[in-house]
Design a protein around this motif. Structure first.
Motif, mmCIF file in Angstrom:
data_model
loop_
_atom_site.group_PDB
_atom_site.id
_atom_site.type_symbol
_atom_site.label_atom_id
_atom_site.label_comp_id
_atom_site.label_asym_id
_atom_site.label_seq_id
_atom_site.Cartn_x
_atom_site.Cartn_y
_atom_site.Cartn_z
ATOM 1 N N ARG A 39 0.824 -1.215 0.000
ATOM 2 C CA ARG A 39 0.000 0.000 0.000
ATOM 3 C C ARG A 39 0.856 1.261 0.000
ATOM 4 N NH1 ARG A 39 -4.894 -1.291 4.300
ATOM 5 N NH2 ARG A 39 -6.392 -2.028 2.739
ATOM 6 N N ALA A 43 0.538 4.326 -2.702
ATOM 7 C CA ALA A 43 0.378 5.736 -2.329
ATOM 8 C C ALA A 43 1.494 6.573 -2.954
ATOM 9 C CB ALA A 43 0.389 5.881 -0.806
ATOM 10 N N GLN A 58 -7.284 8.570 -9.937
ATOM 11 C CA GLN A 58 -7.893 7.944 -8.761
ATOM 12 C C GLN A 58 -7.548 6.451 -8.675
ATOM 13 O OE1 GLN A 58 -9.752 10.006 -6.638
ATOM 14 N NE2 GLN A 58 -8.808 11.465 -8.047
ATOM 15 N N LYS A 61 -5.514 5.008 -5.651
ATOM 16 C CA LYS A 61 -6.277 5.049 -4.405
ATOM 17 C C LYS A 61 -7.198 3.829 -4.334
ATOM 18 C CE LYS A 61 -9.692 8.090 -4.125
ATOM 19 N NZ LYS A 61 -10.394 9.378 -3.944
ATOM 20 N N ARG A 62 -7.807 3.491 -5.455
ATOM 21 C CA ARG A 62 -8.673 2.308 -5.495
ATOM 22 C C ARG A 62 -7.849 1.045 -5.263
ATOM 23 N NH1 ARG A 62 -11.332 1.208 -10.544
ATOM 24 N NH2 ARG A 62 -12.638 -0.199 -9.320
ATOM 25 N N TYR A 64 -5.081 0.845 -3.538
ATOM 26 C CA TYR A 64 -4.711 0.862 -2.112
ATOM 27 C C TYR A 64 -5.819 0.228 -1.294
ATOM 28 C CZ TYR A 64 -2.960 2.956 2.301
ATOM 29 O OH TYR A 64 -2.470 3.172 3.579
ATOM 30 N N ARG A 65 -7.046 0.722 -1.550
ATOM 31 C CA ARG A 65 -8.173 0.290 -0.727
ATOM 32 C C ARG A 65 -8.612 -1.128 -1.064
ATOM 33 N NH1 ARG A 65 -11.110 6.235 -1.015
ATOM 34 N NH2 ARG A 65 -9.969 7.078 0.786
ATOM 35 N N GLY A 66 -8.375 -1.563 -2.300
ATOM 36 C CA GLY A 66 -8.819 -2.890 -2.702
ATOM 37 C C GLY A 66 -7.841 -4.003 -2.373
ATOM 38 N N SER A 67 -6.687 -3.666 -1.799
ATOM 39 C CA SER A 67 -5.698 -4.687 -1.441
ATOM 40 C C SER A 67 -5.984 -5.235 -0.057
ATOM 41 C CB SER A 67 -4.281 -4.092 -1.466
ATOM 42 O OG SER A 67 -3.973 -3.609 -2.756
ATOM 43 N N ARG A 68 -5.640 -6.492 0.152
ATOM 44 C CA ARG A 68 -5.901 -7.075 1.463
ATOM 45 C C ARG A 68 -4.875 -8.155 1.764
ATOM 46 N NH1 ARG A 68 -9.408 -9.442 -2.223
ATOM 47 N NH2 ARG A 68 -9.710 -11.685 -1.996
ATOM 48 N N LEU A 79 -3.169 -9.842 -1.477
ATOM 49 C CA LEU A 79 -3.965 -9.897 -2.700
ATOM 50 C C LEU A 79 -4.233 -8.466 -3.148
ATOM 51 C CD1 LEU A 79 -6.492 -12.771 -1.968
ATOM 52 C CD2 LEU A 79 -4.170 -12.873 -2.839
ATOM 53 N N ARG A 82 -6.847 -7.050 -9.564
ATOM 54 C CA ARG A 82 -6.290 -7.619 -10.787
ATOM 55 C C ARG A 82 -5.696 -6.580 -11.726
ATOM 56 N NH1 ARG A 82 -8.033 -13.007 -12.583
ATOM 57 N NH2 ARG A 82 -7.102 -13.353 -14.624
ATOM 58 N N GLU A 83 -6.248 -5.367 -11.669
ATOM 59 C CA GLU A 83 -5.767 -4.314 -12.562
ATOM 60 C C GLU A 83 -4.282 -3.995 -12.356
ATOM 61 O OE1 GLU A 83 -8.562 -4.371 -10.744
ATOM 62 O OE2 GLU A 83 -10.004 -2.854 -11.388
#
Lengths: 197, 299
Positions: A39, A43, A58, A61-62, A64-68, A79, A82-83
């Motif tokens: 992450r 950033a 943007q 940012k997506r 960052y937030r979509g990683s886990r 993870l 996929r993009e």
């Protein structure tokens, strides 16, 4: 991508501790550490990536937030959406779903917007290039001629070059994760341990 | 940092089975539908945070089918590709992922199908649901909130809390007109450490940052995004870092998990929606449910 975490087990206290720590808990920390590193990189990339009109994108940012983080008793992983893979590995994007062309935004109004949401665009060919444009009748003294505004260029495929800088290197992952794991085991308070017996 | 020009391109990755984010999908798709004529301010004042987290709603959107479409596209985006999606892509039938532009187009289709009309004085403004700006806000915010909720729950697991007991408010995306987050941090009761906005997970500052009463543009959640169109998020801070900056005393216990992380799990959310809505109606006699739409009560 795989990496090794080297833990200094020279100290007897650490060896004793490691014998008691659940692999599941350790892997959770490893995954969480790797997530933070990933992450942080997204950033950082976001600070210099711009859309074609110079505005901050943007996308990262997506990402960052979509990683886990995911972990189990035998593995630890991060993870990412996929993009990210297209940016990291590169590749060719082609139209699917029966479409014959990709729509590439030609002005800021079209950015992040589906062509069909405009509902009044028509296909035009300008100097051999196909495009989707809005055709408006001019008013006033220019009445009789049409004003053409191109919103999308139509292309058969787009090739993206690989960009390894969108993720940390293996060495950076190893260093960061090792530091977090060593900090965790070297602190004054013992880590959470399973019940003895 | 690696120099892309110096290192040869890696080989393409091996094909692996799709890893859909099932938990995220369920979290997004299990939220109740809440048509309403209330505006953002009224919703923030009358609905509990838990009810808002359990619902799919949009200020002054009364059409249930539109909210249903918003919920569905959010769940699909969050889930990511499934095996079926990969098979459809390989057969040339559809793209692998639901893109943001396509998600907005689907909501727009439903708005037209449902004969949605903006108020005459709102046409073309952010209050007009057919504008790209409003659609972008809806899709981006819903996606971000679902991800934010999942990250928040994961960050409060006991083992994670033990190793990373604190988090820092950081900018993850530049903004053209950034809010003054340092001022917001202080207004929310936060303390800075060498200019860094760091606090223990579960500290009151995180709830305050999302509090509508304090910040009218807040989203009502104790996790990011804390406000509309925000480029701020949180970053784990390890115990060693927390001790080094003076946030924690060496040897002190990790913070306790926020009980809401357990009670607001995705299954419980779906079960609690009706109960939470009933509570909101009981606590706010000036609103009522008429034909399934939450409205101000007629005097």
């Amino acid at each position: 991508m795989s990496y090794q975490v080297v833990i200094d087990t020279a100290r007897p206290s650490l060896r004793k501790l490691l014998r008691r720590v659940e692999p599941k808990a350790l892997n959770k920390i490893i995954a969480r550490s790797a997530l933070r590193l990933t992450r942080d990189r997204f950033a950082q990339v976001a600070t210099y990536m711009r859309n074609p009109w110079g505005k901050p994108a943007q996308f990262w940012k997506r990402m960052y937030r979509g990683s886990r983080a995911e972990s189990s008793s035998y593995s630890a992983a991060v993870l990412v959406p996929r993009e990210v893979a297209l940016h990291y590995y590169g590749g060719t994007v082609r139209p699917t779903g029966g479409r014959k062309a990709l729509t590439i935004p030609a002005n800021a109004s079209a950015y992040r917007r589906s062509a069909k949401s405009f509902r009044d665009l028509v296909v035009v060919v300008l100097k051999g290039r196909a495009a989707l444009a809005r055709v408006q009748e001019r008013k006033g003294r220019n009445k009789g001629s049409d004003k053409l505004t191109v919103y999308y260029w139509l292309v058969g495929a787009v090739r993206m070059k690989p960009n390894l800088s969108v993720l940390p290197t293996e060495r950076q992952y190893q260093a960061g994760i090792s530091r977090d794991v060593m900090d965790y085991f070297s602190r004054g308070t013992p880590p959470r341990l399973p019940p003895v017996g | 940092m690696a120099d892309p020009a110096a290192i040869p391109a890696p080989p393409p990755p091996p094909r692996r089975p799709a890893r859909p984010f099932i938990e995220g999908f369920l979290r997004a798709s299990s939220r109740g539908i809440l048509p309403t004529s209330l505006d953002s301010r009224e919703l923030g004042a009358r609905l509990s945070g838990e009810l808002r987290r359990s619902s799919t709603f949009a200020a002054r959107m009364e059409i249930a089918s539109v909210l249903q479409r918003i919920r569905d596209v959010t769940a699909t985006i969050v889930q990511g590709p499934t095996d079926a999606d990969e098979a459809a892509r390989d057969a040339g039938e559809s793209p692998l992922l639901l893109s943001l532009p396509e998600a907005k187009a689907r909501i727009l289709d439903e708005l037209y199908r449902a004969n949605y009309r903006p108020a005459p004085d709102e046409e073309g403004t952010i209050k007009d649901f057919t504008t790209d700006a409003r659609l972008d806000l809806i899709v981006s915010t819903n996606e971000a909130v679902v991800h934010g909720h999942g990250s928040w729950v994961a960050s409060l697991e006991p083992d994670v809390l033990d190793a990373f007991p604190a988090q820092e408010l950081v900018r993850v995306s530049p903004a053209e007109e950034p809010r003054n987050w340092t001022l917001r941090w202080m207004m929310a009761g936060g303390t800075t450490y060498g200019g860094r906005m760091v606090a223990l997970k579960g500290a009151p500052v995180w709830d305050a940052l999302g509090n509508n009463a304090l910040f009218p543009d807040a989203l009502g959640n104790p996790y990011p995004p804390f406000a509309f169109n925000s480029g701020m998020d949180v970053r784990d801070v390890s115990r060693a870092e927390a001790e080094a900056i003076g946030l924690m005393q060496p040897g002190s216990a990790a913070p306790r998990p926020d009980p809401r992380a357990l009670t607001e799990g995705m299954r419980v959310q779906a079960d609690r929606f009706d109960e939470l809505l009933a509570e909101a109606l009981a606590e706010n006699p000036d609103i009522e449910l008429v034909d399934g739409v939450l409205r101000p009560r007629n005097p």
